[in-house]
Design a protein around this motif. Structure first.
Motif, PDB file in Angstrom:
ATOM      1  N   ARG A  24      17.386 -21.920  18.200  1.00  0.00           N
ATOM      2  CA  ARG A  24      18.716 -21.396  18.486  1.00  0.00           C
ATOM      3  C   ARG A  24      19.088 -21.680  19.932  1.00  0.00           C
ATOM      4  O   ARG A  24      18.237 -21.626  20.820  1.00  0.00           O
ATOM      5  N   TRP A  25      20.383 -21.943  20.167  1.00  0.00           N
ATOM      6  CA  TRP A  25      20.856 -22.110  21.534  1.00  0.00           C
ATOM      7  C   TRP A  25      22.299 -21.632  21.615  1.00  0.00           C
ATOM      8  O   TRP A  25      22.986 -21.466  20.600  1.00  0.00           O
ATOM      9  N   LYS A  26      22.753 -21.372  22.836  1.00  0.00           N
ATOM     10  CA  LYS A  26      24.104 -20.875  23.053  1.00  0.00           C
ATOM     11  C   LYS A  26      24.921 -21.940  23.773  1.00  0.00           C
ATOM     12  O   LYS A  26      24.547 -22.400  24.856  1.00  0.00           O
ATOM     13  N   ASP A  27      26.036 -22.323  23.176  1.00  0.00           N
ATOM     14  CA  ASP A  27      26.948 -23.295  23.767  1.00  0.00           C
ATOM     15  C   ASP A  27      28.019 -22.530  24.553  1.00  0.00           C
ATOM     16  O   ASP A  27      28.950 -21.960  23.977  1.00  0.00           O
ATOM     17  N   TYR A  28      27.900 -22.523  25.876  1.00  0.00           N
ATOM     18  CA  TYR A  28      28.794 -21.731  26.709  1.00  0.00           C
ATOM     19  C   TYR A  28      30.209 -22.315  26.781  1.00  0.00           C
ATOM     20  O   TYR A  28      31.120 -21.647  27.261  1.00  0.00           O
ATOM     21  N   ARG A  29      30.383 -23.545  26.316  1.00  0.00           N
ATOM     22  CA  ARG A  29      31.722 -24.132  26.303  1.00  0.00           C
ATOM     23  C   ARG A  29      32.540 -23.663  25.100  1.00  0.00           C
ATOM     24  O   ARG A  29      33.754 -23.801  25.089  1.00  0.00           O
ATOM     25  N   ALA A  30      31.851 -23.119  24.091  1.00  0.00           N
ATOM     26  CA  ALA A  30      32.534 -22.602  22.907  1.00  0.00           C
ATOM     27  C   ALA A  30      32.834 -21.114  23.107  1.00  0.00           C
ATOM     28  O   ALA A  30      32.435 -20.501  24.093  1.00  0.00           O
ATOM     29  N   THR A  31      33.533 -20.527  22.151  1.00  0.00           N
ATOM     30  CA  THR A  31      33.894 -19.121  22.249  1.00  0.00           C
ATOM     31  C   THR A  31      33.506 -18.394  20.960  1.00  0.00           C
ATOM     32  O   THR A  31      33.354 -19.004  19.892  1.00  0.00           O
TER      33      THR A  31
END
Length: 389
Positions: A277-284
């Motif tokens: 799992r990872w978090k894409d900080y450019r998405a919302t």
């Protein structure tokens, strides 16, 4: 549960023969592979309640090991609780641009050290300016070198009390409610001072360049390369204050001893590679949370990008919170705020009952060590491949 150690054990021996790794990276791999296994020895335990027996193997205690940082964080937090002040705390982040991150990997000690020191200098300089706060402040900075996808992304997280001592130390000056220091002013000063320090490090011959960056060893080429970085925006972020001291501790428990990826983020390890799992900080919103699959070799390469130089401290205290003066400064601040210390040290006649180290998972009773399992190998770099010199 799937672990980073499983990936290292399955693919590490073959992969190490095909790549060039530093001694520090090899030692980290070896430590993680051996952690809580028979190789490091352990204890034979018997429950004092239900009489069950089991073996508890020793931890490697390497600071890059996902399994060892939980207990290390708890010990560190217990020591930090007494340092908390009854004031608002702010979270600030200083991030290096991608271009500097690219040369930082071969210059970790120099550039990571500058990141720490320039971030602290920036905070203290702006806070001391009467146009902003006009006070001497303290800060705890924590280095992270990764993004959520394990890419190289050096930045420091700062925990800063919302105020400081006046220049003479006779009164406490609190910042405005909900506002610490202007982010744009912090960003501009951080950019200018960092580039000045980086130029000085280059002039002193403290930087090394390889591959596509080899030409930067020339002073004129390096100055030309730096030019665009003097005008682009540098990312400095300040969050709203924490909701009380316990929120500060909760934050610290998540950040201070974090490694590049925890075992909890690993989802699968199969013929396709490693899925996590990872978090894409450019998405919302919910679309921020995604999954990624990397070949095992690429996963290991990214993980080892974040091995720190030996002896490099990733948690540092500055200003009022610097180690040599922290105790005296905290006592002075509490006196000015008319509050007692959060935790009084025990007197000599106080008897402290030590908690049992091992607890039975079945009945909760203390477990007694009845035998020692000797370790079979020290934690060291894996053996060199055949034919190597």
């Amino acid at each position: 549960m799937l672990e980073v150690a499983d990936i290292f054990r399955a693919h590490g021996p073959t992969w190490r023969r095909t790549v060039s790794l530093s001694l520090g990276q090899l030692k980290v791999m070896s430590a993680i592979e051996q952690c809580r296994s028979a190789a490091l020895g352990g204890h034979v335990l018997r429950c004092s309640g239900c009489a069950r027996t089991e073996i508890a193997y020793n931890s490697c205690r390497n600071r890059h090991c996902p399994k060892c940082q939980g207990s290390a964080a708890r010990r560190w937090l217990e020591a930090r609780q007494a340092d908390l002040l009854p004031v608002g705390y702010y979270h600030v982040v200083f991030t290096l641009p991608a271009a500097i991150s690219a040369i930082a990997w071969h210059n970790k000690t120099v550039i990571y050290g500058l990141l720490f020191d320039i971030a602290a200098q920036t905070l203290r300089t702006i806070a001391a300016d009467p146009r902003h706060l006009g006070a001497q402040i303290g800060a705890t900075l924590v280095l992270h070198t990764w993004g959520s996808a394990l890419t190289h992304h050096p930045h420091v997280h700062g925990i800063v009390p919302g105020g400081g001592l006046s220049s003479g130390g006779e009164r406490w000056i609190a910042c405005r409610p909900g506002f610490f220091l202007p982010v744009r002013v912090l960003s501009r000063l951080f950019r200018r001072r960092f580039l000045e320090a980086l130029t000085d490090a280059h002039r002193r011959g403290q930087l090394q360049f390889f591959g596509e960056h080899a030409a930067l060893a020339d002073r004129a080429t390096f100055a030309q390369w730096l030019a665009p970085l003097r005008t682009c925006e540098w990312f400095v972020y300040a969050k709203r204050p924490f909701a009380g001291p316990q929120a500060v501790l909760a934050y610290l428990s998540r950040y201070t001893h974090r490694v590049a990826i925890s075992n909890q983020r690993l989802l699968a390890f199969d013929e396709r590679g490693v899925t996590f799992r990872w978090k894409d900080y450019r998405a919302t919103g919910r679309t921020r949370y995604k999954t990624m699959t990397l070949q095992a070799s690429e996963f290991m390469r990214r993980f080892l990008l974040h091995v720190l130089p030996a002896g490099f401290h990733r948690i540092r205290h500055y200003g009022l919170l610097a180690n040599p003066v922290r105790r005296d400064n905290l006592a002075k601040v509490r006196d000015l705020l008319h509050v007692a210390p959060r935790f009084d040290p025990p007197s000599d006649d106080t008897v402290i009952q030590a908690q049992p180290v091992f607890i039975c998972r079945h009945c909760g009773a203390p477990m007694i060590v009845i035998d020692i399992v000797a370790r079979t190998a020290p934690i060291r770099a894996p053996p060199m491949s055949r034919g190597a010199t």
